[in-house]
Write a protein that holds these residues in place. Structure first.
Motif, mmCIF file in Angstrom:
data_model
loop_
_atom_site.group_PDB
_atom_site.id
_atom_site.type_symbol
_atom_site.label_atom_id
_atom_site.label_comp_id
_atom_site.label_asym_id
_atom_site.label_seq_id
_atom_site.Cartn_x
_atom_site.Cartn_y
_atom_site.Cartn_z
ATOM 1 N N MET A 345 0.824 -1.200 0.000
ATOM 2 C CA MET A 345 0.000 0.000 0.000
ATOM 3 C C MET A 345 0.866 1.262 0.000
ATOM 4 S SD MET A 345 -2.787 -1.464 2.679
ATOM 5 C CE MET A 345 -3.894 -0.123 2.901
ATOM 6 N N LYS A 346 1.903 1.248 0.828
ATOM 7 C CA LYS A 346 2.771 2.434 0.923
ATOM 8 C C LYS A 346 3.522 2.676 -0.387
ATOM 9 C CE LYS A 346 3.773 4.238 4.790
ATOM 10 N NZ LYS A 346 4.718 4.831 5.670
ATOM 11 N N LYS A 352 1.867 6.848 -6.733
ATOM 12 C CA LYS A 352 0.793 7.794 -7.076
ATOM 13 C C LYS A 352 1.258 9.241 -6.881
ATOM 14 C CE LYS A 352 -2.571 5.166 -8.385
ATOM 15 N NZ LYS A 352 -2.499 3.908 -7.695
ATOM 16 N N LYS A 353 2.016 9.418 -5.784
ATOM 17 C CA LYS A 353 2.483 10.766 -5.422
ATOM 18 C C LYS A 353 3.364 11.344 -6.537
ATOM 19 C CE LYS A 353 4.791 11.381 -1.489
ATOM 20 N NZ LYS A 353 5.018 11.115 -0.058
ATOM 21 N N LYS A 354 4.071 10.442 -7.214
ATOM 22 C CA LYS A 354 5.005 10.885 -8.253
ATOM 23 C C LYS A 354 4.290 11.380 -9.491
ATOM 24 C CE LYS A 354 8.394 7.665 -7.276
ATOM 25 N NZ LYS A 354 8.934 6.440 -7.804
#
Ligand SMILES: [Zn+2]
Length: 355
Positions: A345-346, A352-354
């Protein structure tokens, strides 16, 4: 490391020789003194000793700089394949990592340079044999310096490259990129090895695996860095009683589909039992009490423990789950699957953050 003996301490850093190294060096001196092999003379033996001294100096240089940054040094162990510095984890600070990594190869290049200078200055006073030995020593040190500067884990150059990249991107991405560059270098090395030197293929495999391992370790420790057991543990723990029979417990397992259960007596953890344990009990003995077959030698964690530590505990003991105990009472359970799920998950969030 087992079977190693301390020979001295310098800057508070113990230097140890591994038994395999001791055997090797004694053997070399015996061969030299008894004249068994014509080209292994006493000078060869001394030369080999000095090369290992350079290896120790290389490790000492790493440790000395690391120590100045407050990193705890366990020891340096000398093996026939080289030296190993056992130290605390280097903080994820590119500036520190760069200096610690550079210190090793630079020390070899310095030794090589200084000895070359000595050689040039004393050419007129020493015999041709001694000159050849010093030449060889200089050559090996320069080679050691440059080889360790190759930009690939687990060589120092890999760390230098990562430190350089980490100034420009986050630590995980820097490690990933450095590991990929290292892997590509390993492939080129292997290809060159096929045509020129098979030993290079072995080095290539070592580099390839080293790159992969470094990336995995960094990913794991970064993602789990601030996670605590209490944040991910399952608090509604299904337990069984010591007075339950194997048959009853199997029934519970099939119904709830958990593979392992803590055994509690009035909220106190007294054992653990897994499906694997129960499956070994013959049909005729399915009335045996859990109390008689449960594992009583328990590995437990507490809610404040870091998840990284718990994962290491699970791996070290080769177990799938660990009960969480607080003030003598069972308060939760964490399984390896829980930790890998959190990791997935992390990692997903990070990707996704990228974007
Ligand atoms: Zn090094």
């Amino acid at each position: 490391m087992k079977y190693s003996f301390k020979i001295f301490s310098i800057f508070g850093i113990p230097v140890e020789l591994h038994i395999s190294f001791l055997v090797l060096i004694v053997l070399i001196y015996i061969i030299a003194l008894l004249n068994v092999v014509s080209y292994v003379t006493l000078l060869t033996a001394v030369l080999i000793t000095l090369i290992f001294v350079s290896v120790v100096l290389h490790e000492l240089a790493h440790c000395y700089v690391a120590k100045r940054y407050g990193i705890g040094i366990e020891r340096i162990v000398l093996l026939p394949i080289g030296g190993i510095s056992e130290m605390e984890e280097i903080p994820k600070d590119p500036k520190k990592e760069l200096r610690i990594a550079l210190a090793g190869p630079v020390s070899n290049l310095l030794i090589g340079g200084i000895c070359y200078l000595i050689l040039i200055l004393s050419l007129a006073y020493i015999s041709k044999t001694i000159q050849a030995a010093i030449y060889y020593f200089v050559f090996v040190n320069i080679l050691l310096g440059f080889f360790n500067l190759l930009p690939a884990f687990p060589m120092d150059g890999g760390r230098i490259l990562r430190a350089f990249l980490a100034e420009r991107m986050n630590f995980i991405d820097a490690t990933k990129l450095a590991a990929n560059i290292g892997k590509q270098l390993a492939i080129i090395m292997a290809l060159v090895g096929i045509f020129f030197n098979f030993l290079l293929i072995l080095v290539a495999v070592y580099v390839y695996l080293g790159a992969q391992a470094e990336y995995q370790t960094v990913l794991l420790s970064t993602l789990l860095e601030n996670e605590k057991v209490k944040d991910v543990m399952t608090t509604t723990v299904h337990t069984v009683k010591p007075s339950n029979t194997v048959k009853e417990t199997l029934k519970i397992m099939f119904k709830e589909k958990h593979m392992g259960y803590p055994v509690t007596d009035d909220g106190h953890l007294i054992g653990i039992v897994t499906f694997h344990d129960l499956s070994k009990i013959p049909e005729a003995e399915k009335d045996t009490l859990i109390n008689d077959i449960m594992t009583k030698d328990l590995v437990v964690s507490d809610p404040e423990e870091s998840l990284m530590e718990t994962l290491e505990k699970l791996n070290r003991n080769r177990i799938g789950r660990v009960p969480i105990v607080w003030e003598n009472r069972l308060v939760g359970i964490v399984s390896k699957t829980d930790i890998t799920t959190v990791l997935d998950m992390k990692q997903n969030l990070l990707e996704k953050k990228k974007k």
